[in-house]
Write a protein that holds these residues in place. Sequence first.
Motif, short mmCIF file in Angstrom:
data_model
loop_
_atom_site.label_atom_id
_atom_site.label_comp_id
_atom_site.label_asym_id
_atom_site.label_seq_id
_atom_site.Cartn_x
_atom_site.Cartn_y
_atom_site.Cartn_z
N GLN A 24 1.16 -0.01 -8.80
CA GLN A 24 1.11 0.88 -7.83
C GLN A 24 0.16 1.86 -7.66
O GLN A 24 -0.21 2.27 -6.55
CB GLN A 24 2.40 1.71 -8.47
CG GLN A 24 3.83 1.40 -8.10
CD GLN A 24 4.88 2.22 -8.92
OE1 GLN A 24 4.77 3.08 -9.52
NE2 GLN A 24 6.13 1.63 -8.20
N SER A 28 -2.01 2.44 -4.19
CA SER A 28 -2.21 3.88 -3.62
C SER A 28 -3.86 3.87 -3.64
O SER A 28 -4.19 4.64 -2.64
CB SER A 28 -1.62 4.72 -5.09
OG SER A 28 -0.49 4.92 -5.18
N ILE A 31 -4.33 2.54 -0.29
CA ILE A 31 -3.91 3.44 0.90
C ILE A 31 -4.90 4.52 1.11
O ILE A 31 -5.38 5.01 2.21
CB ILE A 31 -2.65 3.88 0.74
CG1 ILE A 31 -1.32 2.53 0.79
CG2 ILE A 31 -1.93 5.07 1.55
CD1 ILE A 31 -0.12 3.03 0.19
N VAL A 96 -2.70 -0.98 6.17
CA VAL A 96 -1.91 0.14 5.74
C VAL A 96 -0.46 -0.26 5.67
O VAL A 96 0.31 0.08 4.86
CB VAL A 96 -2.06 1.26 6.53
CG1 VAL A 96 -1.39 2.60 5.97
CG2 VAL A 96 -3.74 2.02 6.30
N ALA A 97 -0.05 -0.88 6.66
CA ALA A 97 1.26 -1.21 6.92
C ALA A 97 1.76 -2.33 5.67
O ALA A 97 2.97 -2.04 5.29
CB ALA A 97 1.74 -1.86 8.19
N GLU A 98 1.00 -3.00 5.42
CA GLU A 98 1.17 -4.02 4.32
C GLU A 98 1.20 -3.35 3.20
O GLU A 98 2.04 -3.67 2.25
CB GLU A 98 -0.14 -5.19 4.45
CG GLU A 98 0.20 -6.27 3.43
CD GLU A 98 -0.79 -7.23 3.31
OE1 GLU A 98 -1.98 -7.03 2.55
OE2 GLU A 98 -1.07 -7.98 4.59
N GLN A 99 0.37 -2.22 2.86
CA GLN A 99 0.30 -1.85 1.75
C GLN A 99 1.50 -0.91 1.56
O GLN A 99 2.03 -0.81 0.43
CB GLN A 99 -0.99 -0.95 1.56
CG GLN A 99 -2.45 -1.59 1.56
CD GLN A 99 -2.49 -2.69 0.26
OE1 GLN A 99 -2.08 -2.02 -0.82
NE2 GLN A 99 -2.82 -3.95 0.51
N HIS A 100 2.06 -0.24 2.41
CA HIS A 100 3.34 0.41 2.60
C HIS A 100 4.29 -0.48 1.92
O HIS A 100 5.11 -0.04 1.10
CB HIS A 100 3.68 1.11 3.66
CG HIS A 100 2.68 2.40 3.86
ND1 HIS A 100 3.05 3.73 3.11
CD2 HIS A 100 1.63 2.60 4.43
CE1 HIS A 100 2.15 4.36 3.70
NE2 HIS A 100 1.15 3.95 4.19
N GLU A 102 4.50 -3.38 0.28
CA GLU A 102 4.15 -3.55 -1.01
C GLU A 102 4.53 -2.34 -2.01
O GLU A 102 5.01 -2.65 -3.01
CB GLU A 102 2.66 -4.02 -1.50
CG GLU A 102 2.32 -5.39 -0.82
CD GLU A 102 3.08 -6.60 -1.48
OE1 GLU A 102 3.33 -6.23 -2.67
OE2 GLU A 102 3.73 -7.25 -0.82
N LEU A 103 4.26 -1.20 -1.69
CA LEU A 103 4.39 -0.05 -2.44
C LEU A 103 5.88 0.00 -2.36
O LEU A 103 6.74 0.30 -3.50
CB LEU A 103 3.93 1.33 -1.76
CG LEU A 103 3.82 2.51 -2.67
CD1 LEU A 103 2.98 2.39 -3.86
CD2 LEU A 103 3.39 3.61 -1.72
N VAL A 104 6.76 -0.17 -1.51
CA VAL A 104 8.55 -0.08 -1.48
C VAL A 104 8.79 -1.25 -2.31
O VAL A 104 9.72 -0.91 -3.19
CB VAL A 104 8.73 -0.21 -0.15
CG1 VAL A 104 10.15 -0.42 -0.03
CG2 VAL A 104 8.52 1.07 0.87
#
Length: 131
Positions: A24, A28, A31, A96-100, A102-104
């Motif tokens: 995480q 972060s 992002i 950014v979309a991919e990172q979001h 992965e964060l979820v």
Amino acid sequence: MSDFLTPNSMIMLQQAMSFQWAKQRAISDNIVNAETPNYKVKYVTFEEALRKNIQAAAQDRNAAPSAMRQTLEAAAPQVRVADDERARMDENGVNVAEQHIELVRSAYQTQHLYRAFSSDMSRMLMAIRGQ
């Protein structure tokens, strides 16, 4: 370092939580640096190295009974940098979309770990109470 009363499953959960925390944190950072030129994406690995170490400890017939416990305790997440990923012309590698996403996914995995930990603790309390 854990004591002899701590089961291997609890050590594994502790290491998995440490991995999720590192994951995480890396996501972060990715992002936050989405607009930084030449920023390279960070990612965290854990499962492959842990699997290899556990298999080696399980196959070693001359290993001490504590070899598996030592293998679990020595496991640590590794932060790596993806040098070959570029999402934009300024050589920034963050999607950014991919990172979001992965964060979820990481949040769901962390939630699962908390439930597993809670379940293990409930079983231990039942055993202590003699129920």
